[in-house]
Write a protein that holds these residues in place. Sequence first.
Motif, PDB file in Angstrom:
ATOM      1  N   GLY A   1       0.843  -1.190   0.000  1.00 38.41           N
ATOM      2  CA  GLY A   1       0.000   0.000   0.000  1.00 38.41           C
ATOM      3  C   GLY A   1       0.876   1.236   0.000  1.00 38.41           C
ATOM      4  N   GLY A   2       0.395   2.293   0.615  1.00 42.65           N
ATOM      5  CA  GLY A   2       1.155   3.533   0.625  1.00 42.65           C
ATOM      6  C   GLY A   2       0.710   4.454   1.734  1.00 42.65           C
ATOM      7  N   THR A   3       1.253   5.668   1.695  1.00 38.85           N
ATOM      8  CA  THR A   3       0.946   6.687   2.696  1.00 38.85           C
ATOM      9  C   THR A   3       0.491   7.946   1.977  1.00 38.85           C
ATOM     10  OG1 THR A   3       2.675   5.790   4.128  1.00 38.85           O
ATOM     11  CG2 THR A   3       1.854   7.991   4.653  1.00 38.85           C
ATOM     12  N   TYR A   4      -0.617   8.518   2.422  1.00 37.42           N
ATOM     13  CA  TYR A   4      -1.087   9.760   1.830  1.00 37.42           C
ATOM     14  C   TYR A   4      -0.128  10.892   2.189  1.00 37.42           C
ATOM     15  CZ  TYR A   4      -5.524   7.294   1.178  1.00 37.42           C
ATOM     16  OH  TYR A   4      -6.488   6.396   0.797  1.00 37.42           O
ATOM     17  N   GLN A   5       0.017  11.828   1.259  1.00 36.35           N
ATOM     18  CA  GLN A   5       0.937  12.936   1.510  1.00 36.35           C
ATOM     19  C   GLN A   5       0.377  13.914   2.538  1.00 36.35           C
ATOM     20  OE1 GLN A   5       1.401  14.885  -2.282  1.00 36.35           O
ATOM     21  NE2 GLN A   5      -0.558  15.956  -2.137  1.00 36.35           N
ATOM     22  N   GLN A   6      -0.935  13.955   2.674  1.00 39.00           N
ATOM     23  CA  GLN A   6      -1.531  14.907   3.604  1.00 39.00           C
ATOM     24  C   GLN A   6      -1.286  14.497   5.062  1.00 39.00           C
ATOM     25  OE1 GLN A   6      -3.226  13.386   1.186  1.00 39.00           O
ATOM     26  NE2 GLN A   6      -4.033  14.939  -0.199  1.00 39.00           N
ATOM     27  N   VAL A   7      -1.178  15.488   5.899  1.00 42.53           N
ATOM     28  CA  VAL A   7      -1.103  15.274   7.336  1.00 42.53           C
ATOM     29  C   VAL A   7      -2.469  15.571   7.935  1.00 42.53           C
ATOM     30  CG1 VAL A   7      -0.128  16.155   9.495  1.00 42.53           C
ATOM     31  CG2 VAL A   7       1.359  15.777   7.514  1.00 42.53           C
ATOM     32  N   PHE A   8      -2.939  14.681   8.796  1.00 43.01           N
ATOM     33  CA  PHE A   8      -4.200  14.881   9.489  1.00 43.01           C
ATOM     34  C   PHE A   8      -3.964  15.514  10.851  1.00 43.01           C
ATOM     35  CE2 PHE A   8      -6.459  12.284   6.520  1.00 43.01           C
ATOM     36  CZ  PHE A   8      -7.803  12.585   6.724  1.00 43.01           C
ATOM     37  N   TYR A   9      -4.916  16.319  11.280  1.00 43.49           N
ATOM     38  CA  TYR A   9      -4.916  16.745  12.671  1.00 43.49           C
ATOM     39  C   TYR A   9      -6.252  16.380  13.302  1.00 43.49           C
ATOM     40  CZ  TYR A   9      -7.843  20.855  11.575  1.00 43.49           C
ATOM     41  OH  TYR A   9      -8.870  21.680  11.193  1.00 43.49           O
ATOM     42  N   VAL A  10      -6.211  16.152  14.602  1.00 48.11           N
ATOM     43  CA  VAL A  10      -7.403  15.857  15.381  1.00 48.11           C
ATOM     44  C   VAL A  10      -7.404  16.810  16.562  1.00 48.11           C
ATOM     45  CG1 VAL A  10      -8.693  14.111  16.642  1.00 48.11           C
ATOM     46  CG2 VAL A  10      -7.227  13.433  14.767  1.00 48.11           C
ATOM     47  N   ALA A  11      -8.536  17.470  16.779  1.00 46.01           N
ATOM     48  CA  ALA A  11      -8.643  18.393  17.899  1.00 46.01           C
ATOM     49  C   ALA A  11      -9.966  18.180  18.618  1.00 46.01           C
ATOM     50  CB  ALA A  11      -8.537  19.838  17.413  1.00 46.01           C
ATOM     51  N   ASP A  12      -9.890  17.989  19.909  1.00 42.74           N
ATOM     52  CA  ASP A  12     -11.076  17.909  20.752  1.00 42.74           C
ATOM     53  C   ASP A  12     -11.338  19.318  21.271  1.00 42.74           C
ATOM     54  OD1 ASP A  12     -12.734  17.566  23.134  1.00 42.74           O
ATOM     55  OD2 ASP A  12     -12.417  15.439  22.822  1.00 42.74           O
TER      56      ASP A  12
ATOM     57  N   ALA B   1       2.895  20.900   6.599  1.00 43.16           N
ATOM     58  CA  ALA B   1       2.843  19.455   6.748  1.00 43.16           C
ATOM     59  C   ALA B   1       4.226  18.829   6.887  1.00 43.16           C
ATOM     60  CB  ALA B   1       2.111  18.838   5.548  1.00 43.16           C
ATOM     61  N   GLU B   2       5.255  19.547   6.434  1.00 41.46           N
ATOM     62  CA  GLU B   2       6.610  19.020   6.529  1.00 41.46           C
ATOM     63  C   GLU B   2       7.098  18.980   7.972  1.00 41.46           C
ATOM     64  OE1 GLU B   2       9.066  21.324   3.975  1.00 41.46           O
ATOM     65  OE2 GLU B   2       7.757  21.061   2.217  1.00 41.46           O
ATOM     66  N   HIS B   3       6.433  19.695   8.849  1.00 46.02           N
ATOM     67  CA  HIS B   3       6.846  19.738  10.257  1.00 46.02           C
ATOM     68  C   HIS B   3       5.665  19.343  11.146  1.00 46.02           C
ATOM     69  CE1 HIS B   3      10.368  21.838   8.723  1.00 46.02           C
ATOM     70  NE2 HIS B   3       9.541  22.670   8.104  1.00 46.02           N
ATOM     71  N   ALA B   4       4.990  18.255  10.766  1.00 45.49           N
ATOM     72  CA  ALA B   4       3.761  17.850  11.446  1.00 45.49           C
ATOM     73  C   ALA B   4       3.969  17.593  12.928  1.00 45.49           C
ATOM     74  CB  ALA B   4       3.198  16.599  10.777  1.00 45.49           C
ATOM     75  N   GLU B   5       5.140  17.029  13.270  1.00 47.62           N
ATOM     76  CA  GLU B   5       5.349  16.646  14.660  1.00 47.62           C
ATOM     77  C   GLU B   5       5.423  17.840  15.616  1.00 47.62           C
ATOM     78  OE1 GLU B   5       9.124  17.320  12.545  1.00 47.62           O
ATOM     79  OE2 GLU B   5       7.377  16.058  12.163  1.00 47.62           O
ATOM     80  N   THR B   6       5.689  19.030  15.073  1.00 45.82           N
ATOM     81  CA  THR B   6       5.790  20.222  15.930  1.00 45.82           C
ATOM     82  C   THR B   6       4.569  21.133  15.811  1.00 45.82           C
ATOM     83  OG1 THR B   6       6.961  21.459  14.212  1.00 45.82           O
ATOM     84  CG2 THR B   6       8.304  20.173  15.767  1.00 45.82           C
ATOM     85  N   LEU B   7       3.599  20.741  14.990  1.00 46.25           N
ATOM     86  CA  LEU B   7       2.427  21.585  14.795  1.00 46.25           C
ATOM     87  C   LEU B   7       1.603  21.726  16.071  1.00 46.25           C
ATOM     88  CD1 LEU B   7       0.896  20.591  11.330  1.00 46.25           C
ATOM     89  CD2 LEU B   7       1.896  22.775  11.969  1.00 46.25           C
ATOM     90  N   LYS B   8       1.035  22.902  16.248  1.00 45.25           N
ATOM     91  CA  LYS B   8       0.077  23.159  17.305  1.00 45.25           C
ATOM     92  C   LYS B   8      -1.234  23.613  16.660  1.00 45.25           C
ATOM     93  CE  LYS B   8       3.656  24.565  20.582  1.00 45.25           C
ATOM     94  NZ  LYS B   8       4.155  25.654  21.465  1.00 45.25           N
ATOM     95  N   PHE B   9      -2.292  23.632  17.443  1.00 41.63           N
ATOM     96  CA  PHE B   9      -3.579  24.019  16.887  1.00 41.63           C
ATOM     97  C   PHE B   9      -3.523  25.425  16.297  1.00 41.63           C
ATOM     98  CE2 PHE B   9      -7.928  25.751  17.197  1.00 41.63           C
ATOM     99  CZ  PHE B   9      -8.600  24.802  16.427  1.00 41.63           C
ATOM    100  N   GLU B  10      -2.748  26.288  16.911  1.00 44.83           N
ATOM    101  CA  GLU B  10      -2.629  27.666  16.429  1.00 44.83           C
ATOM    102  C   GLU B  10      -2.016  27.733  15.035  1.00 44.83           C
ATOM    103  OE1 GLU B  10      -1.560  26.583  19.398  1.00 44.83           O
ATOM    104  OE2 GLU B  10      -3.263  27.391  20.540  1.00 44.83           O
TER     105      GLU B  10
ATOM    106  N   PHE C   1     -10.723  12.199  -3.480  1.00 47.48           N
ATOM    107  CA  PHE C   1     -11.605  13.244  -3.997  1.00 47.48           C
ATOM    108  C   PHE C   1     -11.661  14.447  -3.063  1.00 47.48           C
ATOM    109  CE2 PHE C   1     -15.926  15.056  -3.763  1.00 47.48           C
ATOM    110  CZ  PHE C   1     -15.962  15.698  -4.993  1.00 47.48           C
ATOM    111  N   ILE C   2     -11.792  14.197  -1.773  1.00 46.91           N
ATOM    112  CA  ILE C   2     -12.007  15.312  -0.850  1.00 46.91           C
ATOM    113  C   ILE C   2     -10.721  16.031  -0.472  1.00 46.91           C
ATOM    114  CG2 ILE C   2     -14.111  14.313   0.103  1.00 46.91           C
ATOM    115  CD1 ILE C   2     -12.558  13.356   2.490  1.00 46.91           C
ATOM    116  N   THR C   3      -9.560  15.429  -0.783  1.00 48.40           N
ATOM    117  CA  THR C   3      -8.305  16.072  -0.373  1.00 48.40           C
ATOM    118  C   THR C   3      -7.394  16.441  -1.533  1.00 48.40           C
ATOM    119  OG1 THR C   3      -7.163  13.934  -0.099  1.00 48.40           O
ATOM    120  CG2 THR C   3      -8.325  14.830   1.825  1.00 48.40           C
TER     121      THR C   3
END
Length: 506
Positions: free
Chosen positions: A179-190, A234-243, A350-352
Amino acid sequence: MNRSDVLIIGAGPTGLVLALWLSRQGVKVRILDQTAGPGTTSRALAVQARTLELYRQLDLTQAILDQGHRVPAANLWVKGEQAAHLPLSSIGADLTPYPFLEIYPQDQHEQLLIERLERFGVTVERQTELLSFTDHGHLVSAQLRGADGQEETCQAFYLAGCDGARSTVRKTLGIDFPGGTYQQVFYVADVDAQGPALNGELHADLDEADFLAVFPLAGEGRARLIGTVRDERAEHAETLKFEDVSRRAMDSLKVQVDRVNWFSTYRVHHRVAERFFSGRAFLLGDAAHVHSPAGGQGMNTGIGDAINLAWKLAAVLSGKAEEHLLATYEFERIEFARRLVATTDRVFSFITADGPIANLLRTRLAPLLIPKVTAVEAAREFLFRTVSQITLNYRDMPLSCGSAGHVHGGDRLPWAHGAVIDNFASLDYLGWQVHVYGVTSDALRAWCAERQLPLTVFDWETAHQAAGLARNGFYLLRPDTYVALAEKSADPKVMERYFEERKIAL
C-alpha cells in the motif's frame, strides 16, 4: 509455564472484543499490551449500525447508546453554505434498529470493554511486550517481556495479532503489507466551540480550503475536528500546534473554537496485508488493514474481524469443528478489507486532492450533483447501507449456501419489524439458530429439538415480505448472526447435509 487457549497481542478495541467474545464462549484467553494503560484520547469515534447490532450478543449496545451521542444527520458544505443534508434516521428507519451514527470515543469504548472483560476474570497485562514467537504446528510458544523487565515463555494454541499497523506478529510471520501513505497530514482536535455546525449533526467541508469534518460529541458545544494540513506546514507535522492550523475550513463552516482540550497530528496509510493468517497466528484490525478515516470504518472493521474469528476459534477449540474452519476467516474478511481500502481511497482522494480541476469538481460540480443524487431514495439507501456496514456479506464463500426470497447464504439477516414483531429479538443468542417465517414441518422441528438447536417460527407478516424473506422456508444463522444457509423448503436433511459437508457439530 503459562498456557492459554488464545494469546492476544494488543488491547485496542479489536483485541478487547476478541477477548470478550472468546471469554463469553468459555475460551481461556490472555491479552497483553505494551502501553501502561488504556488511551485517554482517541481518533476513532464512530460506532456503525452493524456493530451495534452485533454488540447485542454481549449486552454492550445499550451501554454505548446511553453514554454516546446519536448523530441523526450528515451535512456537506461548500463555500460557506450547506450543500446537502442527509437525514440518517429516516433513510435507515426500516433497515436497522439503529438508523444513525453513534459517536462513542475510542477511549470510552475501550474502558467499557475492559470492564466487561474483567467480569470474566480477565485483565489486560500492561507494559508487556511480545519479543518473538514460534509456531510448532500444534501450539505456539511466545517470548514475552513484562513490566518489570523479566522475560517469560508462554504457550497458546493460537496467537492473535491485534497489535496495530506496526504489528510485531505480522512482521514475524513475514507477511507483506502493500500500500502507501497519503501525503496529507491529518490533525485531530477535541474542542469546545460554537456555530451552526455544532448542532449535534455531522458536518464536512468540501472546499478549496483544507478538508475539515466536525463530529459532535456528547455535551453541548463539544466536538471533534478532523482536518488536513496540505501546505508547507505538513513538513513539520510533529511540531504543529492548533494555532498553526489554517482557519480557512473552520471559517467556511463558521466554527468558532472557544477551547482546545487536546490536539494531535498523524499521517494516514492505505494498506492490506497479503495474508490474514499463517499457521496458528492471525492478523486482525490495523495489523491486517489500514485506510483513510473516510466513513468512520476503521474501528468497526477491526471489531468485525474479531467477531468473525471468535466463534470459529471457539468451535475448533471445543472440538465442534475442524481446523479448516479457521481458513474461512481470511476468505471472508480479506476481500471486504480490500474493497473498503479501495473505496475509502477514492473518497479520500476526492475530498483532499489539490489543483484547479480537483477544486472545480468539489466546489462547482459536487454542489450540483450531491443534492440531486441524495434526493433519490435508492441512492440514499445505498449510501447508508454501505457506511453502516449492514450491506457487508459473505456470499459465494465456503460457509454460505442457498437462497430464499431475496436473501442469500452469507447475507446479514434483514431486519423485519412491526408493532409486535422484531426478528432481531433472538439475535442476542451466541450460537447457531434457525428462523422460519410462516409455518414449518414437524420433521424440522424434531430435528432442531433433538440437537438443541434454537428454532424461532414467526407468524407470516407483510413486514417479512417487505424485508425480502421467504415464506415457509428456513434460515440457518451462524453464531455471528449472518445467514449460513437459506433454504426454500422445510426439509431438515438440507441442514444436516450443510453441517456434514463442513464437518461442523452442534
